[in-house]
Design an enzyme around this catalytic site. Structure first.
Site, PDB file in Angstrom:
ATOM      1  N   LYS A 185      85.846   9.325  49.263  1.00  0.00           N
ATOM      2  CA  LYS A 185      85.685   7.646  48.795  1.00  0.00           C
ATOM      3  C   LYS A 185      86.408   7.398  50.019  1.00  0.00           C
ATOM      4  CE  LYS A 185      85.855   3.723  45.808  1.00  0.00           C
ATOM      5  NZ  LYS A 185      86.002   3.274  44.580  1.00  0.00           N
ATOM      6  N   GLU A 191      94.563  16.694  50.890  1.00  0.00           N
ATOM      7  CA  GLU A 191      93.951  17.713  50.141  1.00  0.00           C
ATOM      8  C   GLU A 191      92.681  18.234  50.908  1.00  0.00           C
ATOM      9  OE1 GLU A 191      94.669  16.457  47.637  1.00  0.00           O
ATOM     10  OE2 GLU A 191      95.926  17.421  45.993  1.00  0.00           O
ATOM     11  N   GLY A 244      85.260   7.352  42.002  1.00  0.00           N
ATOM     12  CA  GLY A 244      84.963   7.980  42.608  1.00  0.00           C
ATOM     13  C   GLY A 244      84.512   9.218  41.441  1.00  0.00           C
ATOM     14  N   ARG A 245      85.243   8.793  40.541  1.00  0.00           N
ATOM     15  CA  ARG A 245      84.099  10.014  38.999  1.00  0.00           C
ATOM     16  C   ARG A 245      82.973   9.306  39.036  1.00  0.00           C
ATOM     17  NH1 ARG A 245      88.643   7.199  37.916  1.00  0.00           N
ATOM     18  NH2 ARG A 245      88.780   5.791  36.548  1.00  0.00           N
ATOM     19  N   GLU A 330      90.454  10.600  33.147  1.00  0.00           N
ATOM     20  CA  GLU A 330      90.857   9.378  34.819  1.00  0.00           C
ATOM     21  C   GLU A 330      90.188   8.309  33.551  1.00  0.00           C
ATOM     22  OE1 GLU A 330      91.656  10.825  38.371  1.00  0.00           O
ATOM     23  OE2 GLU A 330      89.925  10.269  38.555  1.00  0.00           O
ATOM     24  N   HIS A 361      85.026  34.643  20.616  1.00  0.00           N
ATOM     25  CA  HIS A 361      85.913  35.671  21.304  1.00  0.00           C
ATOM     26  C   HIS A 361      87.866  35.157  21.583  1.00  0.00           C
ATOM     27  CE1 HIS A 361      82.491  37.756  20.325  1.00  0.00           C
ATOM     28  NE2 HIS A 361      82.259  36.902  20.422  1.00  0.00           N
ATOM     29  N   LYS A 471     101.692  11.623  43.928  1.00  0.00           N
ATOM     30  CA  LYS A 471     101.025  11.940  45.627  1.00  0.00           C
ATOM     31  C   LYS A 471     102.043  11.097  46.491  1.00  0.00           C
ATOM     32  CE  LYS A 471      96.250  10.825  44.588  1.00  0.00           C
ATOM     33  NZ  LYS A 471      95.260   9.756  44.980  1.00  0.00           N
TER      34      LYS A 471
HETATM   35  O1  F6P Z   1      93.427  11.550  42.518  1.00  0.00           O
HETATM   36  C1  F6P Z   1      92.738  10.895  41.737  1.00  0.00           C
HETATM   37  C2  F6P Z   1      91.724  10.753  42.577  1.00  0.00           C
HETATM   38  O2  F6P Z   1      91.448   8.845  43.334  1.00  0.00           O
HETATM   39  C3  F6P Z   1      90.136  10.357  42.001  1.00  0.00           C
HETATM   40  O3  F6P Z   1      89.617   9.346  41.634  1.00  0.00           O
HETATM   41  C4  F6P Z   1      89.011  10.925  43.143  1.00  0.00           C
HETATM   42  O4  F6P Z   1      87.701  11.510  42.253  1.00  0.00           O
HETATM   43  C5  F6P Z   1      90.169  12.036  44.313  1.00  0.00           C
HETATM   44  O5  F6P Z   1      91.402  11.085  43.588  1.00  0.00           O
HETATM   45  C6  F6P Z   1      89.477  12.020  45.103  1.00  0.00           C
HETATM   46  O6  F6P Z   1      89.700  10.511  46.304  1.00  0.00           O
HETATM   47  P1  F6P Z   1      88.611  10.828  47.535  1.00  0.00           P
HETATM   48  O7  F6P Z   1      87.420  10.764  47.026  1.00  0.00           O
HETATM   49  O8  F6P Z   1      88.853   9.432  47.863  1.00  0.00           O
HETATM   50  O9  F6P Z   1      88.656  11.509  48.179  1.00  0.00           O
END
Ligand code: F6P
Length: 499
Positions: A185, A191, A244-245, A330, A361, A471
């Site tokens: 987003k 990452e 995002g979620r 979240e 189990h 972060k």
């Molecule tokens: O660190 C949390 C977050 O901001 C989430 O809310 C989001 O889904 C994820 O990181 C990834 O963010 P982006 O889509 O901006 O890479």
């Protein structure tokens, strides 16, 4: 917890489940609800008519109807960030201009799929989708749930910065046949950008002439993607107002739409819209996401349950607990109210779970006899997802149903080790079939339930400032600027990296 209604709810008679059933012969008429080919059985919760009445009054008192309207009208309900939360517009429910904008962006996504299908960007059979959190969990869940196995494209979703996640994919994939999809987003997530750079390097090393020409970016920050080197024609934007979620309905679903077919994505949206319409129109006592949230609040506030467990009795839905962890924790893992005051009651429960029958189990011992009361959610699908002997699927479903019955009924024994106290609540969600439509409706159900919980708690489910500090600290630790963190952390760093 200011409202008197909370006190009323807390002092309602707490009858055991078995008694609730005995005293209410028509319980299934009101607590077995069906919508969009999904049967929701809330009867094995402690909700009864008195609780529903009290919660309905509470819903009125906190202005749930108005807040639902504001959400769906595209008003700035995410007040800490001053924007709307328009995931429903992606599937056709909401402010007309936002719905139109989402349609246009979906059309753009569909056109790019057609261009790729026509071979204009290369001869691809493999897709690497990079993203994390909401930019990965939804696509991964959808793909695992809906793939049939004979698709033209092999799709790998990689999220972790740990090279051990990406490396096996690069070893397995053919660089020449790979399309790289970068989903973020913000297009600033460390990452995802590191993984993307590593895939580009790999393509280069493998002799691909124009690695950047094989990148598709899915983002609400197209300028950042351009700066990173993606050509505008291969950027699929989505609205900043889609969290995002909550973003799998937007262009974040691109790789899945390409891998499984655009019509699958369309069906997903249609299923979600069917649930949106139900949420928008049904009275509280028949509104499935609202009733589920009433149960959530009952267990969190009255019975002080700190967790909720979700077990998918279907391997295809094995990622659902992970997906729900982000959606619910979240969204509602907050300590301040919309007014900025401290929340005086527990917010989101800790969501955990796994797949049945495996979990039986491993962790069900605690559910049946442990000291924690854990509301359980069982999910199952009537149509099997396999073609082996029916004994497999029958066994799966029967185990699922037996577990909820056992949790509720318990079994008394004079031998305390062999005593099952029972009266342990659960909800069962039974899908007629697992397809894009039913999955869309199911995920929309969870989104609305999360929203209703937030309204009852008076919190904002659409921001996530809690993730930022870690972060910032990681950046500080990485920067060799002489600044120091605490002694313990500095020593860990020294042990790993040397002086
Ligand atoms: O660190 C949390 C977050 O901001 C989430 O809310 C989001 O889904 C994820 O990181 C990834 O963010 P982006 O889509 O901006 O890479």
């Amino acid at each position: 917890m200011t409202s008197n209604l909370w006190q009323t709810i807390k002092t309602l008679p707490q009858k055991p489940l078995v008694e609730i059933f005995d005293s209410d012969k028509n319980r299934m008429d009101r607590f077995g609800l069906e919508h969009a080919d999904i049967y929701f059985d809330l009867s094995k919760t402690h909700l009864d008519d008195a609780a529903i009445r009290a919660f309905s009054e509470l819903a009125d008192e906190v202005g749930l109807a108005k807040k639902r309207e504001a959400l769906l009208a595209g008003e700035p309900v995410n007040i800490s960030e001053g924007r709307a939360a328009e995931h429903c517009a992606e599937r056709g429910t909401g402010d007309a201009a936002s719905v139109e904008n989402a349609r246009a962006l979906h059309q753009r996504m569909k056109s790019l799929i057609e261009v790729i299908e026509a071979g204009a960007l290369g001869d691809f059979t493999q897709i690497i989708h990079l993203g994390i959190g909401g930019s990965a969990l939804g696509p991964k869940l959808l793909h695992q749930a809906l793939r049939v196995g004979d698709e033209k494209y092999e799709l790998a979703v990689v999220s972790n910065i740990d090279g051990a996640a990406l490396e096996p994919v690069l070893e397995r994939f053919d660089a020449d046949k790979t399309l790289l999809v970068v989903a973020s987003k913000t297009f600033t997530t460390a990452e995802t950008l590191l993984n993307a750079q590593s895939v580009l390097d790999w393509m280069q090393e493998e002799g691909v002439t124009d690695p950047q020409g094989r990148v598709v970016a899915l983002t609400a920050n197209p300028e950042q993607a351009v700066q990173w080197g993606v050509d505008e024609t291969r950027i699929l934007p989505f609205s900043e107002t889609v969290g995002g979620r909550y973003s799998l309905w937007s262009s974040i679903g691109f790789a899945v739409a390409l891998a499984l077919g655009y019509e699958v994505f369309d069906d997903l949206l249609a299923g979600a819209q069917a649930m949106d319409q139900h949420f928008q129109a049904a009275p509280w006592d028949q509104n499935i996401p609202v009733l589920a949230a009433f149960a959530d609040q009952y267990y969190a506030q009255v019975r002080k349950c700190e967790t909720r467990a979700v077990f998918a009795y279907d391997e295809r839905l094995g990622l659902l607990p992970d997906y729900l962890q982000q959606l619910e924790m979240e969204s509602n893992g907050k300590s301040v109210t919309l007014d900025g005051t401290l929340l005086s009651m527990p917010s989101s429960p800790i969501v955990w779970g796994g797949v049945g029958t495996d979990a039986q189990h491993a962790v069900f011992q605690l559910l049946h006899q442990g000291t924690h009361l854990v509301p359980v959610e069982f999910l199952a699908v009537v149509e099997p997802g396999d073609s082996l002997h029916p004994a497999h699927h029958n066994g799966l479903l029967l185990n699922c149903f037996a577990q909820s019955a056992a949790l509720m009924a318990g079994k008394k024994s004079d031998d305390s080790d062999r005593n099952y106290p029972g009266d342990r609540p659960s909800m069962t969600i039974l899908l007629d079939d697992l397809d894009a439509r039913s999955l869309g409706a199911l995920l929309a159900f969870y989104e609305h339930r999360t929203f209703v919980n937030a309204v009852l708690l008076n919190i904002n489910p659409f921001d996530q400032f809690g993730v930022e500090l870690g972060k910032q600290m990681a950046n500080k630790l990485a920067a060799d600027d002489g600044s120091r963190l605490d002694v313990s952390t500095e020593l860990l760093k020294k042990r790993a990296f040397g002086a």
